[in-house]
Design a protein around this motif. Structure first.
Motif, PDB file in Angstrom:
ATOM      1  N   GLN A 111       0.841  -1.200   0.000  1.00  0.00           N
ATOM      2  CA  GLN A 111       0.000   0.000   0.000  1.00  0.00           C
ATOM      3  C   GLN A 111       0.875   1.249   0.000  1.00  0.00           C
ATOM      4  OE1 GLN A 111      -0.688   2.211   2.959  1.00  0.00           O
ATOM      5  NE2 GLN A 111      -1.871   3.486   1.583  1.00  0.00           N
ATOM      6  N   ALA A 112       2.009   1.190   0.685  1.00  0.00           N
ATOM      7  CA  ALA A 112       2.935   2.330   0.719  1.00  0.00           C
ATOM      8  C   ALA A 112       3.442   2.664  -0.687  1.00  0.00           C
ATOM      9  CB  ALA A 112       4.096   2.040   1.658  1.00  0.00           C
ATOM     10  N   SER A 113       3.705   1.638  -1.485  1.00  0.00           N
ATOM     11  CA  SER A 113       4.157   1.866  -2.865  1.00  0.00           C
ATOM     12  C   SER A 113       3.069   2.546  -3.679  1.00  0.00           C
ATOM     13  CB  SER A 113       4.563   0.555  -3.531  1.00  0.00           C
ATOM     14  OG  SER A 113       5.732   0.048  -2.943  1.00  0.00           O
ATOM     15  N   VAL A 114       1.839   2.089  -3.531  1.00  0.00           N
ATOM     16  CA  VAL A 114       0.724   2.714  -4.262  1.00  0.00           C
ATOM     17  C   VAL A 114       0.588   4.176  -3.847  1.00  0.00           C
ATOM     18  CG1 VAL A 114      -1.785   2.713  -4.620  1.00  0.00           C
ATOM     19  CG2 VAL A 114      -0.509   0.565  -4.688  1.00  0.00           C
ATOM     20  N   THR A 115       0.749   4.456  -2.568  1.00  0.00           N
ATOM     21  CA  THR A 115       0.687   5.840  -2.089  1.00  0.00           C
ATOM     22  C   THR A 115       1.751   6.686  -2.784  1.00  0.00           C
ATOM     23  OG1 THR A 115      -0.175   5.180   0.064  1.00  0.00           O
ATOM     24  CG2 THR A 115       0.885   7.330  -0.053  1.00  0.00           C
ATOM     25  N   ARG A 116       2.966   6.163  -2.862  1.00  0.00           N
ATOM     26  CA  ARG A 116       4.053   6.899  -3.519  1.00  0.00           C
ATOM     27  C   ARG A 116       3.763   7.104  -5.007  1.00  0.00           C
ATOM     28  NH1 ARG A 116       7.226   3.107  -0.302  1.00  0.00           N
ATOM     29  NH2 ARG A 116       7.831   4.183   1.596  1.00  0.00           N
ATOM     30  N   TYR A 117       3.253   6.069  -5.667  1.00  0.00           N
ATOM     31  CA  TYR A 117       2.914   6.194  -7.086  1.00  0.00           C
ATOM     32  C   TYR A 117       1.795   7.220  -7.279  1.00  0.00           C
ATOM     33  CZ  TYR A 117       5.143   1.521  -7.346  1.00  0.00           C
ATOM     34  OH  TYR A 117       5.985   0.455  -7.248  1.00  0.00           O
ATOM     35  N   ALA A 118       0.767   7.133  -6.455  1.00  0.00           N
ATOM     36  CA  ALA A 118      -0.397   8.012  -6.588  1.00  0.00           C
ATOM     37  C   ALA A 118      -0.046   9.469  -6.315  1.00  0.00           C
ATOM     38  CB  ALA A 118      -1.514   7.552  -5.649  1.00  0.00           C
ATOM     39  N   ASN A 119       0.877   9.696  -5.398  1.00  0.00           N
ATOM     40  CA  ASN A 119       1.255  11.071  -5.049  1.00  0.00           C
ATOM     41  C   ASN A 119       2.399  11.611  -5.901  1.00  0.00           C
ATOM     42  OD1 ASN A 119      -0.706  11.340  -3.044  1.00  0.00           O
ATOM     43  ND2 ASN A 119       0.591  10.339  -1.536  1.00  0.00           N
ATOM     44  N   GLY A 120       2.844  10.816  -6.861  1.00  0.00           N
ATOM     45  CA  GLY A 120       3.896  11.276  -7.753  1.00  0.00           C
ATOM     46  C   GLY A 120       5.276  11.313  -7.125  1.00  0.00           C
TER      47      GLY A 120
END
Length: 101
Positions: free
Chosen positions: A25-34
């Motif tokens: 989930q942390a990776s998705v957060t980083r991807y989503a926030n650019g």
């Protein structure tokens, strides 16, 4: 469409999407926030999971939003008091601050 737009539009939680593409989930957060651009293997999974609505170019476009602002122009008075030399001078061993052999 950016990943964060896709997730919001489709009301998908980041942890659920993370399970779909096989990352944390942390990776998705980083991807989503650019903050991070996914590796090609993960990028392909995101493309498939979103049915092409989020592509590689969407990550590069959103990443440019996080670039720092260019510095403001230097005023004339700052340029005049700058310690940076404005002319090239020939090198001489006597002006060198380090000991010479």
């Amino acid at each position: 469409m950016t990943l964060i737009e896709y997730l919001r539009t489709n009301q998908i939680k980041q942890d659920v999407f993370a399970l779909q593409i096989g990352v944390t989930q942390a990776s998705v957060t980083r991807y989503a926030n650019g903050l991070r651009i996914p590796r090609p293997k993960i990028m392909a999974r995101i493309f498939q999971a979103t049915r092409g609505q989020v592509s590689a170019s969407d990550f590069y476009l959103s990443a440019s939003d996080h670039l720092p602002e260019p510095p403001s122009s230097v005023s004339q008075s700052d340029a005049e008091t700058s310690a940076c030399p404005t002319e090239l001078r020939p090198f001489s061993a006597s002006s060198c601050p380090w000991p010479t052999p």
